[in-house]
Design a protein around this motif. Structure first.
Motif, PDB file in Angstrom:
ATOM      1  N   PRO A  81       0.802  -1.356   0.002  1.00  0.00           N
ATOM      2  CA  PRO A  81      -0.070   0.041   0.116  1.00  0.00           C
ATOM      3  C   PRO A  81       0.946   1.235  -0.103  1.00  0.00           C
ATOM      4  O   PRO A  81       1.925   1.303   0.596  1.00  0.00           O
ATOM      5  N   LEU A  82       0.345   2.240  -0.447  1.00  0.00           N
ATOM      6  CA  LEU A  82       1.143   3.617  -0.527  1.00  0.00           C
ATOM      7  C   LEU A  82       1.210   4.041   0.688  1.00  0.00           C
ATOM      8  O   LEU A  82       0.127   4.089   1.335  1.00  0.00           O
ATOM      9  N   PRO A  83       2.409   4.601   1.004  1.00  0.00           N
ATOM     10  CA  PRO A  83       2.625   5.054   2.357  1.00  0.00           C
ATOM     11  C   PRO A  83       1.750   6.275   2.433  1.00  0.00           C
ATOM     12  O   PRO A  83       1.664   7.107   1.463  1.00  0.00           O
ATOM     13  N   ILE A  84       1.407   6.750   3.527  1.00  0.00           N
ATOM     14  CA  ILE A  84       0.385   7.961   3.909  1.00  0.00           C
ATOM     15  C   ILE A  84       1.648   9.115   4.346  1.00  0.00           C
ATOM     16  O   ILE A  84       2.017   8.765   5.585  1.00  0.00           O
ATOM     17  N   VAL A  85       1.891   9.937   3.673  1.00  0.00           N
ATOM     18  CA  VAL A  85       2.920  10.735   4.054  1.00  0.00           C
ATOM     19  C   VAL A  85       2.320  12.346   3.953  1.00  0.00           C
ATOM     20  O   VAL A  85       1.766  12.462   3.040  1.00  0.00           O
ATOM     21  N   PRO A  86       2.969  13.044   4.719  1.00  0.00           N
ATOM     22  CA  PRO A  86       2.541  14.593   4.801  1.00  0.00           C
ATOM     23  C   PRO A  86       3.271  15.129   3.440  1.00  0.00           C
ATOM     24  O   PRO A  86       4.097  14.598   2.791  1.00  0.00           O
ATOM     25  N   LYS A  87       2.761  16.269   2.771  1.00  0.00           N
ATOM     26  CA  LYS A  87       3.061  16.823   1.589  1.00  0.00           C
ATOM     27  C   LYS A  87       4.633  17.005   1.460  1.00  0.00           C
ATOM     28  O   LYS A  87       5.327  16.829   0.646  1.00  0.00           O
ATOM     29  N   ASN A  88       5.070  17.517   2.837  1.00  0.00           N
ATOM     30  CA  ASN A  88       6.391  17.917   3.036  1.00  0.00           C
ATOM     31  C   ASN A  88       7.204  17.012   3.320  1.00  0.00           C
ATOM     32  O   ASN A  88       8.373  17.047   4.054  1.00  0.00           O
ATOM     33  N   LEU A 104      10.415  18.637   8.306  1.00  0.00           N
ATOM     34  CA  LEU A 104       9.309  17.675   8.384  1.00  0.00           C
ATOM     35  C   LEU A 104       8.927  17.749   9.667  1.00  0.00           C
ATOM     36  O   LEU A 104       9.607  17.226  10.576  1.00  0.00           O
ATOM     37  N   ASP A 105       7.668  17.858  10.093  1.00  0.00           N
ATOM     38  CA  ASP A 105       7.094  18.104  11.553  1.00  0.00           C
ATOM     39  C   ASP A 105       6.792  16.492  11.795  1.00  0.00           C
ATOM     40  O   ASP A 105       5.673  15.876  11.100  1.00  0.00           O
ATOM     41  N   PHE A 106       7.247  15.996  12.674  1.00  0.00           N
ATOM     42  CA  PHE A 106       6.625  14.488  13.145  1.00  0.00           C
ATOM     43  C   PHE A 106       5.401  14.426  13.697  1.00  0.00           C
ATOM     44  O   PHE A 106       4.312  13.456  13.300  1.00  0.00           O
ATOM     45  N   ASP A 107       4.877  15.457  14.282  1.00  0.00           N
ATOM     46  CA  ASP A 107       3.184  15.649  14.718  1.00  0.00           C
ATOM     47  C   ASP A 107       2.486  15.611  13.590  1.00  0.00           C
ATOM     48  O   ASP A 107       1.127  15.334  13.753  1.00  0.00           O
ATOM     49  N   LEU A 108       2.768  15.781  12.509  1.00  0.00           N
ATOM     50  CA  LEU A 108       1.989  15.693  11.262  1.00  0.00           C
ATOM     51  C   LEU A 108       1.787  14.419  10.549  1.00  0.00           C
ATOM     52  O   LEU A 108       1.006  14.459   9.697  1.00  0.00           O
ATOM     53  N   VAL A 109       2.605  13.752  10.841  1.00  0.00           N
ATOM     54  CA  VAL A 109       2.587  12.304  10.197  1.00  0.00           C
ATOM     55  C   VAL A 109       1.320  11.414  10.722  1.00  0.00           C
ATOM     56  O   VAL A 109       1.042  11.502  11.924  1.00  0.00           O
ATOM     57  N   ASP A 110       0.789  10.814   9.838  1.00  0.00           N
ATOM     58  CA  ASP A 110      -0.554  10.037  10.068  1.00  0.00           C
ATOM     59  C   ASP A 110       0.020   8.800  11.129  1.00  0.00           C
ATOM     60  O   ASP A 110       0.834   8.213  10.868  1.00  0.00           O
ATOM     61  N   GLU A 111      -1.153   8.545  11.858  1.00  0.00           N
ATOM     62  CA  GLU A 111      -0.859   7.671  12.898  1.00  0.00           C
ATOM     63  C   GLU A 111      -0.649   6.103  12.120  1.00  0.00           C
ATOM     64  O   GLU A 111       0.048   5.430  12.939  1.00  0.00           O
ATOM     65  N   PHE A 148       5.073  -3.516   3.574  1.00  0.00           N
ATOM     66  CA  PHE A 148       4.824  -2.092   3.805  1.00  0.00           C
ATOM     67  C   PHE A 148       6.204  -1.521   3.166  1.00  0.00           C
ATOM     68  O   PHE A 148       7.247  -2.273   3.256  1.00  0.00           O
ATOM     69  N   MET A 149       6.194  -0.300   2.621  1.00  0.00           N
ATOM     70  CA  MET A 149       7.414   0.366   2.045  1.00  0.00           C
ATOM     71  C   MET A 149       8.003   1.012   3.136  1.00  0.00           C
ATOM     72  O   MET A 149       7.182   1.954   4.079  1.00  0.00           O
ATOM     73  N   PRO A 150       9.142   0.945   3.462  1.00  0.00           N
ATOM     74  CA  PRO A 150       9.707   1.567   4.655  1.00  0.00           C
ATOM     75  C   PRO A 150      10.018   3.246   4.000  1.00  0.00           C
ATOM     76  O   PRO A 150      10.263   3.544   3.052  1.00  0.00           O
ATOM     77  N   VAL A 151       9.673   4.143   4.829  1.00  0.00           N
ATOM     78  CA  VAL A 151       9.953   5.495   4.768  1.00  0.00           C
ATOM     79  C   VAL A 151      10.792   5.983   5.462  1.00  0.00           C
ATOM     80  O   VAL A 151      10.641   6.265   6.859  1.00  0.00           O
ATOM     81  N   MET A 152      11.939   6.317   5.138  1.00  0.00           N
ATOM     82  CA  MET A 152      13.270   6.583   5.804  1.00  0.00           C
ATOM     83  C   MET A 152      12.878   7.823   6.646  1.00  0.00           C
ATOM     84  O   MET A 152      13.277   7.876   8.057  1.00  0.00           O
ATOM     85  N   GLN A 153      12.226   8.945   5.874  1.00  0.00           N
ATOM     86  CA  GLN A 153      12.222  10.026   6.760  1.00  0.00           C
ATOM     87  C   GLN A 153      11.263   9.937   7.953  1.00  0.00           C
ATOM     88  O   GLN A 153      11.548  10.575   8.899  1.00  0.00           O
ATOM     89  N   ILE A 154      10.475   8.923   8.121  1.00  0.00           N
ATOM     90  CA  ILE A 154       9.395   8.534   9.181  1.00  0.00           C
ATOM     91  C   ILE A 154      10.248   7.848  10.309  1.00  0.00           C
ATOM     92  O   ILE A 154      10.441   7.991  11.378  1.00  0.00           O
ATOM     93  N   SER A 155      10.895   6.803   9.622  1.00  0.00           N
ATOM     94  CA  SER A 155      11.551   5.802  10.471  1.00  0.00           C
ATOM     95  C   SER A 155      12.503   6.390  11.268  1.00  0.00           C
ATOM     96  O   SER A 155      13.110   5.970  12.408  1.00  0.00           O
ATOM     97  N   LYS A 156      13.041   7.543  10.790  1.00  0.00           N
ATOM     98  CA  LYS A 156      14.067   8.128  11.351  1.00  0.00           C
ATOM     99  C   LYS A 156      13.770   8.562  12.787  1.00  0.00           C
ATOM    100  O   LYS A 156      14.518   8.462  13.771  1.00  0.00           O
ATOM    101  N   PHE A 157      12.705   8.933  12.835  1.00  0.00           N
ATOM    102  CA  PHE A 157      12.097   9.682  14.105  1.00  0.00           C
ATOM    103  C   PHE A 157      12.006   8.380  14.959  1.00  0.00           C
ATOM    104  O   PHE A 157      11.842   8.601  16.230  1.00  0.00           O
ATOM    105  N   LEU A 158      11.689   7.298  14.269  1.00  0.00           N
ATOM    106  CA  LEU A 158      11.184   6.296  15.124  1.00  0.00           C
ATOM    107  C   LEU A 158      12.307   5.372  15.626  1.00  0.00           C
ATOM    108  O   LEU A 158      12.033   4.204  16.637  1.00  0.00           O
TER     109      LEU A 158
END
Lengths: 206, 616
Positions: B359-366, B372-379, B577-587
């Motif tokens: 499935p396509l990752p759900i990512v914020p526009k930026n 990138l603000d982690f608070d805007l990333v979808d749960e 799932f596709m790993p999204v580096m920008q998000i997993s970095k926070f995690l």
């Protein structure tokens, strides 16, 4: 919710301590004894029930054990939350495990139910030289208002006695109020208890 | 020890000199001059290059230096290792001179048949090797004695402090053991030395003294036996029992070492003729030898990590010899192929690869923006990325990690690196949840943050990621969060209901009955809460003896294998799932508070006995 509280009047006792101090051996030992009511299986006997007669009334005790999961540190509040008794086990042959036990006691005193009855269990006394009398530990228990027991899960010495005596020391009226298997209920949902907590805090301050 | 290090550097310098292209032969004086000038050249170069880079340049320029260095790693790392193991015990320095130490090392190398290396060391150090009568490595023996007392050392010095473990970062203790290859020999118990070894062909026939069966469901089950009898059963020419082999290979590290097992199997391969007729002997020999090869093949396929270099060499020697005698060329060929495949790193294990598109990752526009603000990333996406990280660790857990309660024992910890990594991950995630909530000063925003984690927890539940679900719930239950009653009052009831139902699911009641039941009906992919298995294993280990009347208690291994199989079932199917580096970095890089700090901060947010009106 209410019906659950009315039907299951059990008292939760949690067994804590460093790894390999013999927590699971204590549980296994006591589960092999006669008064054991039921036990799921030796596998996953993470908790057992038994009843002890106190003043001719059966008292249902539920023992929760963290064996094998000591390293999940963030999980331990889930274990002690809602408990009315805690047995902190240490291994008399390992000095370090007594230090850990002290840390446990401190954490329980600070963060758990203020009415929690805490016992210190000196396990593996079969490994102890006769002359040593655990003076330091007894002093510590005295200072902190802890019950203290000496056991050997290996020989069985003192194990049953500890659980029976400890149950007798638990406040009889608290089972219903505090028992729940759900870690949020107690303070999260149960308003009565908020008040209860406040009261005790007051008494501590005075 | 410092001396040794500086000596090493000197030697490496010399080595470096030697590796430079040598000029045509000249007379001695000229040669001397030449090398002098070479030294000058180097010194000049040295001036330009910062000293810190000097060493890496040497290694780069000449790989043989690196190789030598690797062979003698224990020597170069001695200082830090010594400091770690025993801070106060420095007196040993006076007893171990360079000469003694080098001799120990050379003797160790001799046991590994590395004669040329010994000669090189002799040449370079000018210290001659005094042959020792012992055929066993004394260095290993001494180190083994040393780590016997290690329990207390770990206890005192190396208590895990705070969240440090990332994805592939390792437990410091695990790393040390890996570096020193100590893992290799710690399990060569004293057992091996104490019990006199009987050749498998000298083992007496079945009797109460060496094997014991029980009946269960009308089936005869091997309950306990000597190692020889277990291996006889494993390679029995008359019957085949794949279940037994699976359990045996899965749990063998709890009662023997890979080295000993290999030796026993090779012993078994050499079938003696006894008083059989030639024909019968040939038949028996062939059957047994094929069986032995099959066991070896399965072992290599499924548990290649059991093998170290010297074991691989032993197998290679065995294959070579077998090829010479021309026996069962097919089996040997297959064994050779399997080994080659395993060495080249080709996974022989079948992994369920999904051919459906992820499935396509759900990512914020930026998403590509550095701000990138982690608070805007979808749960939901957070839950997915958490799951990818968890599964990566979970899927790497090997059976040996779950034997002998290794994860909780300082001496055996190095065996359980993925188990320990997952536990650290668990605690980190809980801490992160609590820290993220406590970090927010204003109560309304804080309540929103709690809701965000409730949503994440719900998604984790839907993804069957029970391990992280438990961890997030633990984070919400940590004392620092739990006591914030006014924050909780700000949370709409339906979120409280979700928490309640999730907590019921993960409740420890009746030995995690709800969670176990959910697991049974969950379709993989799935990540179970590991703690349940660890508790089960603890009870099996504590409740049953390793040996019964001197025989290996195989029944116990049956029980353990059952739990390990449960762990393995869920390792098979990966998440798509596709790993999204920008998000997993926070995690994977949490900025967490210490648990004490958490509590203090919590007290500031909602002081004891304050009223709602006092809080913003």
């Amino acid at each position: 919710m209410t019906s659950k509280f009315l039907t299951e009047v059990q008292q939760k006792v949690v067994v804590l301590g460093d790894f390999s101090v013999g927590k699971s051996s204590l549980i296994l030992r006591v589960s092999k004894n006669e008064f054991l009511e039921e036990q799921e299986s030796t596998i996953g006997a993470a908790f057992i029930n038994f009843s002890v007669n106190v003043d001719n009334k059966p008292n249902q005790i539920q023992i929760w054990d963290t064996a094998g999961q000591e390293k999940f540190r963030s999980l331990t509040p889930i274990y002690y939350r809602g408990a009315i008794g805690a047995i902190v086990v240490y291994d008399v042959s390992r000095e370090y495990s007594f230090q850990t036990a002290k840390e446990w006691v401190e954490e329980l005193k600070e963060k758990a139910n203020p009415k929690l009855i805490i016992a210190l269990c000196a396990n593996k006394i079969d490994l102890l030289e006769e002359k040593k009398k655990l003076l330091k530990e007894k002093e510590y228990a005295d200072e902190n208002g802890l019950l203290i027991y000496e056991t050997s899960a290996k020989t069985g010495k003192g194990v049953t006695e500890m659980f029976v005596d400890f149950s007798k020391n638990l406040p009889k009226d608290q089972g219903r109020e505090i028992f729940n298997d759900d870690f949020f209920e107690e303070e999260f949902f149960n308003i009565e208890l908020h008040n209860g907590e406040k009261k005790t805090e007051k008494t501590i301050c005075c | 020890m410092d001396e040794i290090e500086s000596k090493m550097t000197k030697e490496l310098k010399l080595e470096f000199l030697k590796t430079l292209p040598s000029p045509p032969k000249k007379n001695k004086a000229e040669e001397l001059l030449e090398s002098e000038s070479l030294l000058n050249v180097i010194e000049e170069e040295e001036k330009e290059i910062p000293k810190s880079e000097w060493f890496s340049r040497v290694l780069k320029k000449h790989p043989s230096v690196l190789e030598t260095r690797e062979r003698v790693t224990p020597l170069t790392n001695q200082i830090s290792f010594g400091k770690l193991i025993s801070r106060s015990k420095t007196e040993v320095q006076q007893h171990i001179s360079n000469q003694v130490l080098l001799n120990l090392i050379m003797q160790h190398l001799e046991t590994l048949n590395l004669g040329d290396t010994i000669k090189t060391i002799e040449k370079e150090s000018g210290i001659s090797y005094n042959e020792h009568y012992s055929k066993k490595s004394r260095l290993l023996t001494i180190l083994r004695v040393g780590i016997k007392d290690i329990d207390s050392v770990w206890d005192l010095n190396l208590k895990y402090q705070g969240p440090q473990i990332e994805n592939d970062q390792e437990d410091p203790e695990v790393e040390i053991f890996d570096n020193y290859g100590l893992g290799e020999f710690d399990d060569e118990d004293d057992e091996e030395n104490r019990i006199p070894d009987i050749d498998i062909w000298d083992e007496p026939p079945d009797s109460d003294n060496n094997v014991c069966y029980i009946e269960e469901n009308n089936k005869k089950i091997l309950k306990a036996a000597t190692l020889n009898k277990l291996i006889e059963n494993l390679t029995n020419e008359k019957k085949s029992d794949t279940d037994f082999m699976k359990i045996f290979l899965m749990t063998c590290q709890s009662f023997t070492t890979p080295r000993k097992l290999l030796r026993k199997l090779l012993q078994r391969y050499n079938v003696p003729r006894g008083n059989l007729t030639l024909e019968k002997y040939q038949e028996k020999k062939q059957k047994i030898q094929i069986k032995v090869c099959n066991v070896l093949i399965s072992w290599i396929k499924d548990y290649f990590s059991d093998f170290n270099e010297s074991l691989i060499n032993e197998i290679n020697n065995f294959i070579e010899n077998a090829e010479k005698t021309n026996s069962h060329i097919m089996s040997i060929k297959k064994l050779k192929g399997t080994l080659a495949k395993a060495i080249s790193g080709q996974s022989t294990r079948f992994h369920n690869i999904s051919y459906e598109t992820a499935p396509l990752p759900i990512v914020p526009k930026n998403i590509f923006s550095p701000s990138l603000d982690f608070d805007l990333v979808d749960e939901e996406e957070i839950a997915r990325q958490m799951t990818i990280i968890d599964f990566e660790i979970y899927s790497k857990i090997k059976p040996a990690e779950l034997l002998n309660l290794a994860w909780s024992k300082p001496k055996l910890k190095h065996r359980s690196k993925n188990v320990i990594c997952l536990i650290h991950r668990f605690n980190d995630v809980s801490n992160w949840v609590a820290s993220s909530i406590i970090r927010i000063d204003r109560i309304k925003k804080r309540a929103k943050q709690v809701i965000r984690f409730v949503k994440i927890a719900e998604y984790l539940r839907n993804l069957n990621n029970y391990n992280s679900l438990m961890s997030v719930l633990a984070g919400l239950t940590m004392s620092a969060v739990h006591r914030l009653k006014f924050t909780k009052e700000e949370i709409p009831k339906r979120y409280n209901d979700i928490i309640e139902s999730l907590s019921d699911l993960m409740s420890t009641k009746d030995s995690y009955k709800a969670s176990r039941d959910a697991l049974k009906t969950s379709n993989p992919p799935c990540i179970p809460y590991l703690g349940i298995f660890l508790t089960d294993l603890t009870f099996i280990e504590e409740g049953n003896n390793d040996f019964t009347d001197g025989l290996i208690n195989f029944y116990k291994r049956n029980l353990i294998a059952k739990v390990i199989k449960d762990v393995q079932i869920f390792q098979q199917k990966r998440y798509n799932f596709m790993p999204v580096m920008q998000i997993s970095k926070f995690l994977s890089n949490f900025d967490n508070f210490d648990s004490d700090v958490l509590y203090e901060k919590s007290l500031l947010l909602e002081p004891r006995k304050c009223s709602r009106s006092e809080i913003n």
